[in-house]
Design a protein around this motif. Structure first.
Motif, PDB file in Angstrom:
ATOM      1  N   PRO A   1     -30.757  45.783  22.862  1.00 60.97           N
ATOM      2  CA  PRO A   1     -31.281  44.708  21.999  1.00 60.97           C
ATOM      3  C   PRO A   1     -32.609  45.050  21.319  1.00 60.97           C
ATOM      4  CG  PRO A   1     -31.130  44.015  24.322  1.00 60.97           C
ATOM      5  CD  PRO A   1     -30.540  45.372  24.246  1.00 60.97           C
ATOM      6  N   GLU A   2     -33.474  45.760  22.005  1.00 62.88           N
ATOM      7  CA  GLU A   2     -34.791  46.014  21.388  1.00 62.88           C
ATOM      8  C   GLU A   2     -34.671  47.026  20.247  1.00 62.88           C
ATOM      9  OE1 GLU A   2     -34.317  48.955  24.508  1.00 62.88           O
ATOM     10  OE2 GLU A   2     -33.823  46.859  24.353  1.00 62.88           O
ATOM     11  N   VAL A   3     -33.780  48.010  20.427  1.00 69.80           N
ATOM     12  CA  VAL A   3     -33.549  48.970  19.341  1.00 69.80           C
ATOM     13  C   VAL A   3     -32.871  48.244  18.175  1.00 69.80           C
ATOM     14  CG1 VAL A   3     -32.430  51.140  18.704  1.00 69.80           C
ATOM     15  CG2 VAL A   3     -33.282  50.823  21.034  1.00 69.80           C
ATOM     16  N   ALA A   4     -31.925  47.356  18.534  1.00 71.23           N
ATOM     17  CA  ALA A   4     -31.187  46.607  17.519  1.00 71.23           C
ATOM     18  C   ALA A   4     -32.128  45.812  16.629  1.00 71.23           C
ATOM     19  CB  ALA A   4     -30.189  45.681  18.185  1.00 71.23           C
ATOM     20  N   ALA A   5     -33.094  45.171  17.235  1.00 69.77           N
ATOM     21  CA  ALA A   5     -34.027  44.351  16.468  1.00 69.77           C
ATOM     22  C   ALA A   5     -34.754  45.210  15.432  1.00 69.77           C
ATOM     23  CB  ALA A   5     -35.024  43.681  17.400  1.00 69.77           C
ATOM     24  N   ALA A   6     -35.078  46.437  15.832  1.00 69.89           N
ATOM     25  CA  ALA A   6     -35.800  47.317  14.911  1.00 69.89           C
ATOM     26  C   ALA A   6     -34.893  47.859  13.809  1.00 69.89           C
ATOM     27  CB  ALA A   6     -36.435  48.467  15.685  1.00 69.89           C
ATOM     28  N   LEU A   7     -33.603  47.994  14.130  1.00 71.89           N
ATOM     29  CA  LEU A   7     -32.695  48.667  13.189  1.00 71.89           C
ATOM     30  C   LEU A   7     -31.951  47.742  12.248  1.00 71.89           C
ATOM     31  CD1 LEU A   7     -31.092  51.513  15.279  1.00 71.89           C
ATOM     32  CD2 LEU A   7     -33.137  51.490  13.883  1.00 71.89           C
ATOM     33  N   GLU A   8     -32.035  46.439  12.517  1.00 73.21           N
ATOM     34  CA  GLU A   8     -31.351  45.462  11.675  1.00 73.21           C
ATOM     35  C   GLU A   8     -31.603  45.784  10.201  1.00 73.21           C
ATOM     36  OE1 GLU A   8     -30.551  41.858  13.391  1.00 73.21           O
ATOM     37  OE2 GLU A   8     -28.928  42.402  12.013  1.00 73.21           O
ATOM     38  N   GLY A   9     -30.534  45.953   9.455  1.00 71.42           N
ATOM     39  CA  GLY A   9     -30.696  46.231   8.018  1.00 71.42           C
ATOM     40  C   GLY A   9     -30.747  47.715   7.676  1.00 71.42           C
ATOM     41  N   SER A  10     -31.063  48.554   8.655  1.00 74.30           N
ATOM     42  CA  SER A  10     -31.164  49.995   8.358  1.00 74.30           C
ATOM     43  C   SER A  10     -29.887  50.748   8.692  1.00 74.30           C
ATOM     44  CB  SER A  10     -32.298  50.636   9.161  1.00 74.30           C
ATOM     45  OG  SER A  10     -33.493  49.961   8.941  1.00 74.30           O
ATOM     46  N   VAL A  11     -29.019  50.129   9.508  1.00 75.03           N
ATOM     47  CA  VAL A  11     -27.785  50.811   9.896  1.00 75.03           C
ATOM     48  C   VAL A  11     -26.573  49.926   9.646  1.00 75.03           C
ATOM     49  CG1 VAL A  11     -28.842  52.290  11.661  1.00 75.03           C
ATOM     50  CG2 VAL A  11     -28.017  50.016  12.302  1.00 75.03           C
ATOM     51  N   GLY A  12     -25.401  50.537   9.618  1.00 74.20           N
ATOM     52  CA  GLY A  12     -24.154  49.819   9.424  1.00 74.20           C
ATOM     53  C   GLY A  12     -23.009  50.624  10.005  1.00 74.20           C
ATOM     54  N   THR A  13     -21.785  50.085   9.910  1.00 69.43           N
ATOM     55  CA  THR A  13     -20.618  50.812  10.431  1.00 69.43           C
ATOM     56  C   THR A  13     -19.724  51.292   9.284  1.00 69.43           C
ATOM     57  OG1 THR A  13     -19.369  48.762  10.610  1.00 69.43           O
ATOM     58  CG2 THR A  13     -20.544  49.487  12.587  1.00 69.43           C
ATOM     59  N   ALA A  14     -20.096  50.952   8.053  1.00 72.84           N
ATOM     60  CA  ALA A  14     -19.297  51.359   6.898  1.00 72.84           C
ATOM     61  C   ALA A  14     -20.200  52.056   5.883  1.00 72.84           C
ATOM     62  CB  ALA A  14     -18.639  50.142   6.267  1.00 72.84           C
ATOM     63  N   SER A  15     -19.575  52.659   4.904  1.00 71.15           N
ATOM     64  CA  SER A  15     -20.327  53.390   3.891  1.00 71.15           C
ATOM     65  C   SER A  15     -20.008  52.847   2.506  1.00 71.15           C
ATOM     66  CB  SER A  15     -19.976  54.875   3.950  1.00 71.15           C
ATOM     67  OG  SER A  15     -20.368  55.399   5.208  1.00 71.15           O
ATOM     68  N   SER A  16     -20.959  52.932   1.610  1.00 72.98           N
ATOM     69  CA  SER A  16     -20.730  52.399   0.264  1.00 72.98           C
ATOM     70  C   SER A  16     -20.932  53.442  -0.828  1.00 72.98           C
ATOM     71  CB  SER A  16     -21.668  51.222   0.015  1.00 72.98           C
ATOM     72  OG  SER A  16     -23.005  51.647   0.198  1.00 72.98           O
ATOM     73  N   CYS A  17     -21.614  54.540  -0.504  1.00 68.17           N
ATOM     74  CA  CYS A  17     -21.848  55.565  -1.522  1.00 68.17           C
ATOM     75  C   CYS A  17     -21.262  56.898  -1.079  1.00 68.17           C
ATOM     76  CB  CYS A  17     -23.336  55.726  -1.790  1.00 68.17           C
ATOM     77  SG  CYS A  17     -24.005  54.335  -2.687  1.00 68.17           S
ATOM     78  N   PHE A  18     -20.664  57.577  -2.020  1.00 69.39           N
ATOM     79  CA  PHE A  18     -19.984  58.834  -1.701  1.00 69.39           C
ATOM     80  C   PHE A  18     -20.230  59.839  -2.816  1.00 69.39           C
ATOM     81  CE2 PHE A  18     -17.804  55.275   0.157  1.00 69.39           C
ATOM     82  CZ  PHE A  18     -17.439  55.684   1.428  1.00 69.39           C
ATOM     83  N   ARG A  19     -20.013  61.100  -2.444  1.00 70.02           N
ATOM     84  CA  ARG A  19     -20.070  62.156  -3.449  1.00 70.02           C
ATOM     85  C   ARG A  19     -18.725  62.877  -3.409  1.00 70.02           C
ATOM     86  NH1 ARG A  19     -24.547  66.727  -2.889  1.00 70.02           N
ATOM     87  NH2 ARG A  19     -23.531  67.022  -0.886  1.00 70.02           N
ATOM     88  N   VAL A  20     -18.129  63.081  -4.549  1.00 67.86           N
ATOM     89  CA  VAL A  20     -16.871  63.838  -4.579  1.00 67.86           C
ATOM     90  C   VAL A  20     -17.145  65.157  -5.261  1.00 67.86           C
ATOM     91  CG1 VAL A  20     -16.070  62.710  -6.712  1.00 67.86           C
ATOM     92  CG2 VAL A  20     -14.424  63.851  -5.248  1.00 67.86           C
ATOM     93  N   ARG A  21     -16.613  66.219  -4.667  1.00 65.58           N
ATOM     94  CA  ARG A  21     -16.705  67.544  -5.283  1.00 65.58           C
ATOM     95  C   ARG A  21     -15.295  68.080  -5.438  1.00 65.58           C
ATOM     96  NH1 ARG A  21     -19.475  71.485  -2.229  1.00 65.58           N
ATOM     97  NH2 ARG A  21     -19.262  70.265  -0.330  1.00 65.58           N
ATOM     98  N   ALA A  22     -14.979  68.624  -6.601  1.00 65.73           N
ATOM     99  CA  ALA A  22     -13.632  69.153  -6.832  1.00 65.73           C
ATOM    100  C   ALA A  22     -13.741  70.446  -7.616  1.00 65.73           C
ATOM    101  CB  ALA A  22     -12.780  68.147  -7.582  1.00 65.73           C
ATOM    102  N   ARG A  23     -12.710  71.294  -7.449  1.00 67.58           N
ATOM    103  CA  ARG A  23     -12.736  72.606  -8.077  1.00 67.58           C
ATOM    104  C   ARG A  23     -11.312  72.979  -8.452  1.00 67.58           C
ATOM    105  NH1 ARG A  23     -13.246  78.057  -5.994  1.00 67.58           N
ATOM    106  NH2 ARG A  23     -14.964  79.145  -7.019  1.00 67.58           N
ATOM    107  N   ALA A  24     -11.137  73.593  -9.610  1.00 67.91           N
ATOM    108  CA  ALA A  24      -9.818  74.081 -10.010  1.00 67.91           C
ATOM    109  C   ALA A  24      -9.962  75.542 -10.384  1.00 67.91           C
ATOM    110  CB  ALA A  24      -9.295  73.280 -11.196  1.00 67.91           C
ATOM    111  N   ALA A  25      -8.983  76.358  -9.981  1.00 66.91           N
ATOM    112  CA  ALA A  25      -9.081  77.791 -10.238  1.00 66.91           C
ATOM    113  C   ALA A  25      -7.742  78.363 -10.651  1.00 66.91           C
ATOM    114  CB  ALA A  25      -9.601  78.519  -8.991  1.00 66.91           C
ATOM    115  N   ALA A  26      -7.766  79.363 -11.550  1.00 68.26           N
ATOM    116  CA  ALA A  26      -6.577  80.126 -11.935  1.00 68.26           C
ATOM    117  C   ALA A  26      -7.046  81.370 -12.663  1.00 68.26           C
ATOM    118  CB  ALA A  26      -5.663  79.297 -12.835  1.00 68.26           C
TER     119      ALA A  26
END
Ligand SMILES: [Ca+2]
Ligand SMILES: [Ca+2]
Length: 324
Positions: free
Chosen positions: A269-294
């Motif tokens: 609980p004491e760690v939780a109080a400090a972390l409220e708002g700074s952590v989550g269980t899901a993600s909202s931002c991503f980076r995609v990298r792709a490459r094509a070769a021939a």
């Protein structure tokens, strides 16, 4: 006298021969030019085909991300997190990967105010300390002034107005890592990967592998996903005294990803109080990298995206194409 016509016809013969040689040369030259034009054209066509294929591979990977059926929980065992490879019928091979930005600490978090007991500033100071930077407070102060909206502070306009190339802080979220290097005290050295020595080392973290610059204006700091963040990031987020909590979080999520923060918060609980708002269980931002070769050529795509936590819709924030 009779030699003249002969000489003349000899001359004419030479001229004809020269003309034939020249014409032959011209024909050869034209042929060579045509085939080199065709080659250039072919290579241009291939380039364009690879550009499209890389973009297509990136889009397909983003489709998988948007199709994620559990938007409340994100972890690295989900479909979107797996690298995708394909060899197409036309001989073009593609590769794409989606990376979770919420695994890392976002430098732009310093631009957003938060109500959490543990501020982005505290988190970054601890993270930098954990990564062996014992003198980071000047850097963190300078970054805060560089990105915060106001112009009050030690490292604002006047500070950068000196020297040969004066500039002013943008007073907004940064859009590219190059901007970060303009902040007082920041240099490429800071981001040099560090060899991992001892896993219990409390200053052995790697800043280059723990931070990210998401080009997105923020109303609140981008939370760190406890299901995907590495130890260095979790240590920074929870604070250097919380080694045991971090170890337990990492052990628990290995058995089962956190579906909500409730269980974790109940245990600490004491760690939780400090972390409220700074952590989550899901993600909202991503980076995609792709490459094509021939045929020894390649084209690549790198894009930043934001995913709507309710609908799963993916919005492109930044799209960059390049060679290699
Ligand atoms: Ca998910
Ligand atoms: Ca400022």
């Amino acid at each position: 006298m009779p030699r003249r016509p002969a000489a003349r016809s000899g001359m004419a013969l030479i001229l004809v021969l020269v003309a034939i040689v020249l014409a032959g040369g011209l024909a050869l030259f034209l042929q060579a030019r045509a085939s080199s034009l065709a080659r250039t054209e072919q290579s241009e066509l291939l380039r364009e085909r690879l550009r499209l294929a890389a973009a297509e591979a990136a889009r397909e990977a983003l489709w998988v991300l948007a199709a994620d059926d559990n938007l409340a929980v994100d972890h690295l065992g989900e479909d979107w997190a797996l690298p995708r490879e394909s060899l197409r019928e036309d001989g073009v091979s593609t590769w794409a990967i989606v990376e979770d930005a919420n695994r890392f600490f976002n430098w732009n978090n310093l631009a957003a105010s938060n109500r959490a007991a543990r501020s982005s500033r505290d988190i970054l100071l601890d993270l930098m300390m954990f990564c062996g930077d014992f003198d980071s407070s000047v850097r963190v102060d300078a970054l805060e002034d560089f990105v915060d909206a106001d112009a009050d502070g030690t490292y604002e306009d006047d500070f950068y107005r000196t020297g040969e190339k004066p500039y002013v802080p943008p007073n907004r979220e940064l859009w590219a890592p190059a901007e970060l290097l303009r902040v007082h005290g920041f240099s490429a050295d800071l981001f040099r990967p560090r060899p991992r020595t001892d896993s219990d080392d409390l200053t052995g973290g790697d800043l280059s592998a723990s931070t990210v610059l998401v080009p997105l204006p923020l109303e609140a700091p981008l939370p760190v996903n406890v299901n995907t963040a590495g130890r260095d990031v979790l240590m920074g987020v929870s604070g250097l005294q919380q080694e045991e909590v971090v170890r337990n979080v990492m052990a628990l999520r290995q058995m089962q990803p956190f579906e909500s923060l409730a269980a974790m918060f109940m245990a600490y609980p004491e760690v939780a109080a400090a972390l409220e708002g700074s952590v989550g269980t899901a993600s909202s931002c991503f980076r995609v990298r792709a490459r094509a070769a021939a045929e020894g050529q390649h084209r690549s795509v790198m894009a930043w995206v934001e995913r709507d936590p309710q609908t799963g819709d993916v919005r492109i924030l930044q799209w960059m194409e390049g060679e290699g």
